[in-house]
Enzyme design. Structure first.
Site, PDB file in Angstrom:
ATOM      1  N   TYR A 157     -17.288  70.776 -27.821  1.00 16.56           N
ATOM      2  CA  TYR A 157     -16.657  71.702 -27.250  1.00 16.56           C
ATOM      3  C   TYR A 157     -17.883  72.876 -26.535  1.00 16.56           C
ATOM      4  O   TYR A 157     -17.873  72.723 -25.236  1.00 16.56           O
ATOM      5  CB  TYR A 157     -15.662  71.979 -27.427  1.00 16.56           C
ATOM      6  CG  TYR A 157     -14.549  72.642 -26.035  1.00 16.56           C
ATOM      7  CD1 TYR A 157     -13.730  72.244 -25.210  1.00 16.56           C
ATOM      8  CD2 TYR A 157     -14.912  74.189 -25.987  1.00 16.56           C
ATOM      9  CE1 TYR A 157     -13.124  73.010 -24.316  1.00 16.56           C
ATOM     10  CE2 TYR A 157     -13.545  74.760 -25.047  1.00 16.56           C
ATOM     11  CZ  TYR A 157     -12.913  74.028 -24.525  1.00 16.56           C
ATOM     12  OH  TYR A 157     -12.990  74.720 -23.484  1.00 16.56           O
ATOM     13  N   LYS A 178     -19.100  72.880 -22.939  1.00 17.53           N
ATOM     14  CA  LYS A 178     -19.299  74.075 -21.472  1.00 17.53           C
ATOM     15  C   LYS A 178     -20.486  75.073 -21.287  1.00 17.53           C
ATOM     16  O   LYS A 178     -20.252  75.128 -20.119  1.00 17.53           O
ATOM     17  CB  LYS A 178     -17.570  74.907 -22.484  1.00 17.53           C
ATOM     18  CG  LYS A 178     -16.705  74.779 -22.189  1.00 17.53           C
ATOM     19  CD  LYS A 178     -16.583  74.179 -20.645  1.00 17.53           C
ATOM     20  CE  LYS A 178     -15.031  73.853 -21.185  1.00 17.53           C
ATOM     21  NZ  LYS A 178     -14.359  73.496 -19.410  1.00 17.53           N
TER      22      LYS A 178
END
Length: 272
Positions: A176, A180
């Site tokens: 994740y 990002k």
């Protein structure tokens, strides 16, 4: 016509059925925007979910309820951000239905994790890459040309929702965090590509915000109460989705162009 004597501004928002995305639609509507609200609505019975994103997803009824709450202002589109053609159609709808496109907000994302990097399954990693990164890329590729070809490129804005994880490493969320970080790099590159056009790009990075994604994050960590995340933020509380939405709505405005190329922290003093 708006208070300034201009036609209403028009925006496209992905991830619009709930959470931050839905609040962005509401905030923009309060400001008089017309909005194309896009969501994959993968929560219905029998709909395939992406590997790793196995927490409850929004249903089409939520997207339609958002549309119905803003009659004449919101067009609801069920589309997956991994599908470039579907986003092209949604951007075209903005121009066909409302006459122009002034802003786009890439808010669609999922979270997956709970393991160290070397144990993360490849299908889960692909989900994060395809939705959280390529979904933003596809949204920009579908919307920016229509902004450039519209009546007011100098007032057009692209906003991507990044994360506090986009500037730091978080335990058992390497995939994740990678995604990002990539969103931030994408926005900075897009801003450079747009130099001289008037269209601008910015990333907004929320901290722990009271959403379904935060609940899914808590589950990955074996935490029962999302309120425990408040201790990681200097403001001592969770952020509400409407707070993030108001900040993003500003960055969708003509005045928001001043932040071009920036990563705007909305982390509440996140400490990791």
């Amino acid at each position: 016509m708006s208070e300034e004597g201009r036609p209403p501004r028009v925006a496209l928002v992905t991830g619009a059925a709930r959470g931050i995305g839905a609040e962005i639609v509401r905030a923009l509507c309060r400001q008089g925007y017309r909005v194309v609200a896009v969501d994959w609505c993968a929560g219905g019975a029998g709909l395939a979910r992406a590997p790793g994103a196995d927490y409850p997803q929004p249903e089409v009824a939520a997207l339609h309820a958002l549309r119905d709450a803003h009659p004449g202002q919101v067009a609801a589109v069920v589309a997956d951000v991994r599908d470039r053609a579907a986003l092209e159609a949604a951007a075209a709808l903005a121009v066909e239905r409302f006459g122009r496109l002034d802003a786009a907000v890439a808010a669609a994302a999922v979270i997956a994790g709970g393991r160290p990097l070397w144990e993360t399954p490849d299908p889960e990693l692909r989900t994060l890459w395809e939705i959280d990164v390529l979904g933003v890329w596809n949204t920009a590729a579908a919307t920016v040309p229509r902004m450039l070809g519209g009546p007011d490129p100098g007032g057009c804005r692209f906003v991507a929702v990044a994360s506090a994880a986009g500037t730091r490493g978080l335990f058992h969320l390497a995939g994740y965090g990678m995604a990002k970080h990539a969103v931030i790099g994408l926005v900075r590159g897009l801003a450079a590509d747009l130099a001289g056009t008037g269209v601008t790009a910015v990333a907004v990075s929320p901290g722990s915000t009271r959403t379904s994604m935060l609940a899914a994050t808590a589950a990955l960590y074996g935490i029962d109460d999302v309120e425990s995340f408040a201790s990681s933020q200097l403001n001592g509380r969770l952020i509400e989705p409407a707070e993030i939405a108001e900040l993003i709505a500003f960055h969708c405005s003509r005045a928001g162009g001043v932040a071009n190329g920036s990563v705007v922290s909305a982390e509440g003093g996140f400490r990791g």
